[in-house]
Design a protein around this motif. Structure first.
Motif, PDB file in Angstrom:
ATOM      1  N   THR A  35       4.704   8.875  -3.131  1.00  0.00           N
ATOM      2  CA  THR A  35       3.821   9.349  -4.128  1.00  0.00           C
ATOM      3  C   THR A  35       4.221  10.564  -4.590  1.00  0.00           C
ATOM      4  N   PHE A  36       4.001  10.676  -5.930  1.00  0.00           N
ATOM      5  CA  PHE A  36       4.352  11.948  -6.418  1.00  0.00           C
ATOM      6  C   PHE A  36       3.255  12.984  -6.415  1.00  0.00           C
ATOM      7  N   GLY A  37       3.630  14.103  -6.238  1.00  0.00           N
ATOM      8  CA  GLY A  37       2.925  15.346  -5.720  1.00  0.00           C
ATOM      9  C   GLY A  37       1.350  15.271  -5.881  1.00  0.00           C
ATOM     10  N   ALA A  38       1.119  15.317  -7.426  1.00  0.00           N
ATOM     11  CA  ALA A  38      -0.274  15.313  -7.801  1.00  0.00           C
ATOM     12  C   ALA A  38      -1.050  14.178  -7.521  1.00  0.00           C
ATOM     13  N   SER A  39      -0.453  12.984  -7.000  1.00  0.00           N
ATOM     14  CA  SER A  39      -1.513  11.987  -7.124  1.00  0.00           C
ATOM     15  C   SER A  39      -2.675  12.057  -6.112  1.00  0.00           C
ATOM     16  N   HIS A  90      13.112   9.510 -10.047  1.00  0.00           N
ATOM     17  CA  HIS A  90      12.231   9.051 -11.325  1.00  0.00           C
ATOM     18  C   HIS A  90      10.980   8.858 -10.877  1.00  0.00           C
ATOM     19  N   TYR A  91       9.888   9.523 -11.790  1.00  0.00           N
ATOM     20  CA  TYR A  91       8.461   9.305 -11.437  1.00  0.00           C
ATOM     21  C   TYR A  91       7.660   9.032 -12.661  1.00  0.00           C
ATOM     22  N   GLY A  92       6.431   8.630 -12.664  1.00  0.00           N
ATOM     23  CA  GLY A  92       5.776   8.428 -13.823  1.00  0.00           C
ATOM     24  C   GLY A  92       5.368   9.688 -14.602  1.00  0.00           C
ATOM     25  N   CYS A 124       0.917  -1.215  -0.021  1.00  0.00           N
ATOM     26  CA  CYS A 124       0.004   0.036  -0.021  1.00  0.00           C
ATOM     27  C   CYS A 124       1.039   1.175  -0.012  1.00  0.00           C
ATOM     28  N   ALA A 125       0.417   2.262  -0.878  1.00  0.00           N
ATOM     29  CA  ALA A 125       0.878   3.566  -0.763  1.00  0.00           C
ATOM     30  C   ALA A 125       0.022   4.568  -0.629  1.00  0.00           C
ATOM     31  N   LYS A 126       0.192   5.672  -0.167  1.00  0.00           N
ATOM     32  CA  LYS A 126      -0.579   6.821  -0.463  1.00  0.00           C
ATOM     33  C   LYS A 126       0.331   8.077   0.017  1.00  0.00           C
ATOM     34  N   LYS A 127      -0.384   9.000  -0.477  1.00  0.00           N
ATOM     35  CA  LYS A 127       0.315  10.501  -0.303  1.00  0.00           C
ATOM     36  C   LYS A 127       0.657  10.557   1.138  1.00  0.00           C
TER      37      LYS A 127
END
Ligand code: CA
Ligand code: CA
Ligand code: CA
Length: 321
Positions: A165-169, A138-140, A87-90
């Motif tokens: 998590t990259f910023g805007a997610s 690196h980010y998507g 699991c991931a989250k901001k």
């Protein structure tokens, strides 16, 4: 929203900034300052949750590896094992740590992130545990995108992967799968980093080897790529031929006589070019050193395909009539 300092490039070896990968992903490299001293707290490990597995056999589950929100809490992972449905989250950060095998020539480690939830965009960073410096970031380019990053590993070195998590997610939790794999570099002449370690050549017989260097810290050391060979030469003409040079590097050689004097050197006219001089004039009889290195070194990390220099052997032939 992600705030990141611009790269501080002063005094740093050539660094590629902001490459758009073929996947359309974004790359930022930074020069990281050491946080001072060695990382005393790097040794890892935390037990995983009930659904998690150990180091060896992979594992996974939502809480796999937690708590691992700081580098001191890094969870050890094994090369070649799959870890799924993490699991991931901001706001959450997952630190993992891995150790490169002790192969003399090192190898390439590739970390694949797949099945990324449709609401998430992973930001993956690679660090050296030795100096806590950031090797790669690196980010998507879009939510849900898989990522694959690689770097050149030195024998026995520890590395850390930071997943966030990259910023805007989206704020919603999502899941990802992770697998780091390792490919050994096939250069039987290693270690040959100095005159003392020079591997003998036979006149007229080609030696095949690989020009590469693994990361012992966040930045490559120029001389780590060196390959030293030795060969007995007589006064007169000699031919030095470096062929089958991989397309992503410009190779260079030096001929050093028994007194330590550089007789001559040469580098390629461009990346991938053979480096040939059939008119080298030898003045002193005895054991000469041929030092091979890179005038333009190969990349040591990336998100595109691993470049050919990590698998394509060059061919070095020293001959006398
Ligand atoms: Ca975490
Ligand atoms: Ca080598
Ligand atoms: Ca070497």
């Amino acid at each position: 929203m992600m705030k990141r300092s611009l790269p501080l490039l002063a005094g740093v070896v050539p660094v590629l900034v902001a490459i758009l990968s073929s996947m359309g992903g974004c790359t930022v490299t930074t020069s990281s300052s050491s946080s001072g001293g060695t990382d005393g707290g790097a040794s890892s490990s935390s037990s995983s949750s009930s659904s998690g597995g150990g180091d060896a056999g992979g594992g996974g589950g939502c809480e796999f590896g937690e708590p691992n929100n700081t580098r001191e809490q890094s969870t050890s992972i094994a090369l070649g094992s799959a870890y799924t449905e993490i699991c991931a989250k901001k706001g959450d950060v997952d630190y993992y740590e891995l150790v490169a095998p002790n192969d003399a020539a090192g190898g390439v480690i590739k970390a694949d992130f797949t099945n990324v939830g449709a609401t998430g965009n992973l930001n993956v960073k690679i660090f050296s545990v030795t100096d806590n410096g950031e090797i790669y970031n690196h980010y998507g380019s879009a939510n849900g995108q898989s990522q694959s990053v690689w770097f050149s590993a030195a024998p026995g070195q520890k590395y850390r992967i930071e997943v966030s998590t990259f910023g805007a997610s989206d704020d919603n939790a999502y899941k990802y799968d992770m697998k780091a794999s390792y490919t050994k570099i096939d250069d039987p002449s290693e270690p040959n980093q100095s005159k003392d370690e020079a591997k003998p050549l036979t006149k007229g017989v080609a030696m095949e080897a690989i020009l590469s260097s693994g990361l012992k810290g966040a930045r490559p050391v120029d001389t780590d790529i060196d390959d030293y060979f030795s060969v007995d030469l007589a006064p007169g003409k000699a031919s030095v031929r470096l062929e089958n040079v991989p397309a992503d590097l410009n190779a260079q050689w030096f001929v050093i006589d028994p007194t330590g004097k550089v007789v001559t050197n040469k580098y390629g006219s461009n990346d991938g070019a053979s480096v040939i001089n059939d008119e080298v004039l030898i003045e002193v009889a005895g054991k000469h050193i041929i030092r091979v290195n890179a005038f333009h070194a190969p990349e040591v990390f990336g998100a595109e395909a691993v470049p050919p220099s990590y698998s394509q052997k060059y061919k070095l032939t020293v001959a006398q009539p």
